[in-house]
Design an enzyme around this catalytic site. Sequence first.
Site, PDB file in Angstrom:
ATOM      1  N   ARG A  51       0.872  -1.017  -0.101  1.00  9.92           N
ATOM      2  CA  ARG A  51       0.050   0.169   0.080  1.00  9.92           C
ATOM      3  C   ARG A  51       0.758   1.026   0.024  1.00  9.92           C
ATOM      4  NH1 ARG A  51      -1.700   1.592   4.524  1.00  9.92           N
ATOM      5  NH2 ARG A  51      -2.482  -0.375   5.365  1.00  9.92           N
ATOM      6  N   TYR A 103     -16.644  17.977 -14.342  1.00  7.93           N
ATOM      7  CA  TYR A 103     -17.069  16.457 -14.502  1.00  7.93           C
ATOM      8  C   TYR A 103     -18.197  16.244 -13.263  1.00  7.93           C
ATOM      9  CZ  TYR A 103     -16.487  11.313 -13.970  1.00  7.93           C
ATOM     10  OH  TYR A 103     -16.733  10.199 -14.021  1.00  7.93           O
ATOM     11  N   ASP A 175      -7.787  19.835 -13.161  1.00 10.77           N
ATOM     12  CA  ASP A 175      -8.058  18.715 -13.720  1.00 10.77           C
ATOM     13  C   ASP A 175      -7.747  18.596 -15.352  1.00 10.77           C
ATOM     14  OD1 ASP A 175      -9.344  16.571 -14.917  1.00 10.77           O
ATOM     15  OD2 ASP A 175     -11.091  16.476 -13.688  1.00 10.77           O
TER      16      ASP A 175
HETATM   17  C1  LIG Z   1     -13.615  10.587 -15.868  1.00  8.47           C
HETATM   18  C2  LIG Z   1     -13.235  11.794 -15.213  1.00  8.47           C
HETATM   19  C3  LIG Z   1     -12.602  11.921 -13.883  1.00  8.47           C
HETATM   20  C4  LIG Z   1     -13.024  10.839 -12.951  1.00  8.47           C
HETATM   21  O1  LIG Z   1     -12.087   9.983 -13.128  1.00  8.47           O
HETATM   22  P1  LIG Z   1     -12.301   8.455 -12.860  1.00  8.47           P
HETATM   23  O2  LIG Z   1     -10.871   7.536 -13.293  1.00  8.47           O
HETATM   24  O3  LIG Z   1     -13.432   7.772 -13.659  1.00  8.47           O
HETATM   25  O4  LIG Z   1     -12.688   8.302 -11.423  1.00  8.47           O
HETATM   26  C5  LIG Z   1     -12.314  13.191 -13.449  1.00  8.47           C
HETATM   27  N1  LIG Z   1     -12.292  14.368 -14.318  1.00  8.47           N
HETATM   28  C6  LIG Z   1     -12.690  14.103 -15.506  1.00  8.47           C
HETATM   29  C7  LIG Z   1     -12.658  15.516 -16.556  1.00  8.47           C
HETATM   30  C8  LIG Z   1     -13.058  12.906 -16.347  1.00  8.47           C
HETATM   31  O5  LIG Z   1     -13.338  12.943 -17.283  1.00  8.47           O
END
Ligand SMILES: *Cc1c(COP(=O)(O)O)cnc(C)c1O
Length: 384
Positions: A51, A103, A175
């Site tokens: 972990r 998202y 993001d």
């Molecule tokens: C898919 C996505 C997420 C979340 O990611 P997961 O791997 O599905 O948990 C976050 N931000 C954006 C822009 C995404 O497209």
Amino acid sequence: MSNNTHKAATKFIHAGTVPDPSTGAIMTPIYQTSTYVQAAPGVNQGYEYARSQNPTRKALEDAFAIIENAKYGLAFSSGVAATDAVIKLLNPGDEVICANDMYGGTYRLFTKIFEKYGIKFIYVDTTNVKNIEAAVSANTKLIWIETPTNPLMNITDIEAVSHISKAAGAWLCVDNTFASPYLQNPLNLGADIVMHSATKYLGGHSDVIQGALMMNDDSLREQLYFIQKSCGAVPGPMDCFLVLRGIKTLAVRMKQHCENGQIIANFLRNNVKVEKVYWCGFEDNVGYTIAKKQMKDFGGMISFTLKDDSIEAATKVLTTTKLFALAESLGGVESLINHPASMTHASIPREKRIANGLADGLIRLSVGIEDAEDLVEDLRVAIG
Ligand SMILES: *Cc1c(COP(=O)(O)O)cnc(C)c1O
């Protein structure tokens, strides 16, 4: 092994991987183990329990750092687990300023999980950075943005927001899932943390769920590593191997996503049945100048609405395409088609969705790397 002076395509192929010390294997082995034998109590080779550390994950985390021009990378079991770790940096009473168009899973995590722990989320239209500035208070600890946004492809000026976050003494997390590190590197523009859903372009083959965080600050890395090992949302070694392998072809895949994206965006814009096309490469877009400044190219994510704005008309397109598979997710080599209102963004209340410009009939495409002519034909038939 690659370093930060290499060009993107070179970095993506060599990032994080060194020949395996025990055999010389060129590909990092999948260290499928939970623990490591110690020579004497506390005497180990830097690995104690999986972990906390795993060699396959270590290679991937080194790769994550290199592809975002970062000092550090951390891997998580999903994109939302990576987001979750960032919010766990905060304390009750702290405030987060975030985009009102992001998202759906991020919105759900913020509102349904973290609000009850006393963290306050303030949603603003981040495409106008003055809205962010106006929302800053003494309690602002984090600014969370997505650019381009999902699914409306809105653009936020990362560098301008980083000036606001620095003045406020807050972290800026971007993001960067939609752009991928090939198109945009937020740390170079002043962000403190980059988050990726590695499930998308980094993995690139729709076969793994994973998240990534990249950062430069030593203390931030220490805190996030502590959260990673304490909360335990780590990816397994097989998943790390898959993403390491995916990253190697990121540059060639992204070039093709961009080329196909441009062809499809123009095809849709010229189709008489299409009302509006959302793609960040159109020169008459509000965010175009900023997109051009902070992105290398414009990617393969496109949304559009039909002149007939009924759900039925959208459903016909969504169920008629043969190459564009009807599915959530994005960023894989195969093209996908999605209905945000009922799929990826169903967790956002309808009034809020509509107010943010996300119509019931909006269709989102993740343009893959198939032959563009075949993709255009598939859409032409489906739109009818
Ligand atoms: C898919 C996505 C997420 C979340 O990611 P997961 O791997 O599905 O948990 C976050 N931000 C954006 C822009 C995404 O497209």
